[in-house]
Structures are given as C-alpha cells and as structure tokens.
Design an enzyme around this catalytic site. Structure first.
Site, PDB file in Angstrom:
ATOM      1  N   GLU A 153       2.291   6.373  -7.091  1.00 59.37           N
ATOM      2  CA  GLU A 153       1.219   7.179  -7.665  1.00 59.37           C
ATOM      3  C   GLU A 153       1.499   8.675  -7.496  1.00 59.37           C
ATOM      4  O   GLU A 153       1.370   9.465  -8.443  1.00 59.37           O
ATOM      5  CB  GLU A 153      -0.114   6.815  -7.010  1.00 59.37           C
ATOM      6  CG  GLU A 153      -0.594   5.407  -7.324  1.00 59.37           C
ATOM      7  CD  GLU A 153      -1.747   4.977  -6.437  1.00 59.37           C
ATOM      8  OE1 GLU A 153      -2.450   5.870  -5.923  1.00 59.37           O
ATOM      9  OE2 GLU A 153      -1.937   3.760  -6.239  1.00 59.37           O
ATOM     10  N   TYR A 180       0.828  -1.209   0.000  1.00 64.92           N
ATOM     11  CA  TYR A 180       0.000   0.000   0.000  1.00 64.92           C
ATOM     12  C   TYR A 180       0.866   1.265   0.000  1.00 64.92           C
ATOM     13  O   TYR A 180       0.716   2.121  -0.882  1.00 64.92           O
ATOM     14  CB  TYR A 180      -0.947  -0.040   1.195  1.00 64.92           C
ATOM     15  CG  TYR A 180      -2.052   0.991   1.196  1.00 64.92           C
ATOM     16  CD1 TYR A 180      -2.235   1.858   0.122  1.00 64.92           C
ATOM     17  CD2 TYR A 180      -2.914   1.105   2.282  1.00 64.92           C
ATOM     18  CE1 TYR A 180      -3.238   2.812   0.133  1.00 64.92           C
ATOM     19  CE2 TYR A 180      -3.925   2.059   2.294  1.00 64.92           C
ATOM     20  CZ  TYR A 180      -4.077   2.918   1.230  1.00 64.92           C
ATOM     21  OH  TYR A 180      -5.068   3.854   1.243  1.00 64.92           O
TER      22      TYR A 180
END
Length: 243
Positions: free
Chosen positions: A173, A166
């Site tokens: 991103e 995660y």
C-alpha cells in the site's frame, strides 16, 4: 490503512469472551452467512484470476488488469460491514471498522484506479495478494463462526497468517501511494487551488503524504492488537484441548 489479517477486527465474532453475548437473530444470521459466503467466493474468484493470469502470461507483471473489476466490486462491497456495525447485527466498533474498510476502498479507487500509471507497479500485486489471502480466510472464519462449526485450521490461519500478510499488505500500500505521488503532483489530481468562489484549497499530493505518515503510529497499534488477540484465542484453544 488496511489490516490484512488487514481485516483485523472489521466484523469480528469474538472467539473468547468473558461472558456470553447475545448473537444476531435468525434472520440477521442468515443474511450474514449469505454475505460472508458471497464475499468468500468473490475473493476466491480474484485468487483464481491471479493464478490463471500468471500461468497464461508466465509473469507476475501487469496481473492487476486480470482481476481489476472483481477487486473493485468485492472490496467496495465491504462497505456493508460498516452498516452491519451501525445497525448492531455485528458487535464491532463502527469507527474502527469504517476506518479499515474506507482505507482499502480509498486505495482501490482514489489511488490505484485514479492513477493508472501505478497499476503496473509490483507493489499493487503485493497488496492485492495480501488482501486476497486475508479475505478468503477472514470471510471463511466468519461464515463457520456464524454456523457454530469453526474448524481449528481456519481459526489458526485467521490468527497466524496476519504475521506475514499484514506487513506485506502495508508495504504494498505504501509503495503504491509513493509511486502515485509524482503523477498526482504533475496532474494536480483531485486538488483545488485558489482563487475560487468557495475560497477553499486542497492539495491531494500533500494529503497522500499525510496518509503515508499516518501509517507510522497506526500500523504498530493494529499489529500488536492482533498479536494479543492471537495469544488470547489460540492459547485458550490449547488450554481447552488439554482439559
């Protein structure tokens, strides 16, 4: 914003529930099994493509181009998960599922695809690798859960790998969006300026900055939600084994 492990609750099939809930009917279950098998296979294709490209090139730079088409296809295919929630064959929040799926589709098409200059960035490989491992585990988890034959190893991986994947995915991103900002500002990509007949303006550069800022409150919430789920699910399994 994605949740690699950030697909945290996209089409979750609860491992621990206070009372037994009715699952989908036989036809819906068969469809979901086929969907999850296909998606598992698709992300395996992406994983194999990354490994083969790396072995052929001897470098991790530019590996995005080797998996660009399947990545776009299978990540976009996740939009069906929103429909699954909307029609009720999967008991998850339409809003939460839609947010998580659309954030990844947005990054795939509106950032990485649209701003070709960022496709060589190492950050793209970072989030693609995180997504790929996450999705192979996640769709395998759903497949075996639907078949009522979930191996403990897959359950453990589902609720453990996110601890690393995660943050890894979110970092990739954010760095990719950040790398896209100068090109978006220079070209005016997707921006609408005044005057125009609609009397409307939109600055895509500013929108991307706001998107990055939104990660600040959302990332901890989703991450700690998965931490609580991990404790709930895996502790329950350990207690069951001791009985």
């Amino acid at each position: 914003m994605s949740a690699p492990a950030m697909g945290t609750t996209k089409t979750a099939h609860s491992d621990v529930a206070p009372k037994k809930k009715r699952g989908p009917g036989a036809l819906a279950t068969a469809y979901l099994v086929i969907y999850n098998v296909v998606m598992t296979a698709g992300w395996l294709v992406i994983a194999v493509g990354l490994v083969r490209a790396y072995l052929a090139r001897g470098s991790y730079h530019g590996l995005y181009y080797s998996i660009e088409k399947p990545l776009k296809f299978f990540q976009t295919g996740a939009l069906l998960e929103v429909l699954h929630c909307a029609v009720g064959i999967v008991p998850s929040s339409v809003v939460l599922t839609g947010f998580q799926v659309l954030s990844r589709v947005f990054l795939t098409w509106a950032v990485t695809h649209s701003v070709r200059e960022v496709q060589n960035e190492d950050s793209v490989l970072l989030f693609v690798s995180a997504w790929t491992i996450t999705e192979i585990i996640r769709y395998s988890f759903y497949t075996f859960s639907l078949l009522n034959h979930l191996p403990y190893l897959i359950k453990w991986a589902r609720y453990t790998f996110f601890l690393v994947l995660y943050p890894m995915g979110v970092t990739g991103e954010l760095l990719t969006v950040y790398a896209a900002l100068p090109y978006v500002q220079k070209t005016g990509l997707y921006s609408v300026t005044l005057p125009n007949k609609y009397n409307f303006s939109f600055d895509y550069h500013t929108f991307l900055i706001l998107t990055m800022v939104s990660y600040i409150p959302l990332f901890p919430q989703l991450y700690f939600h998965m931490m609580r789920q991990r404790k709930k699910v895996l502790c329950h399994v350990e207690e069951y084994k001791k009985e």
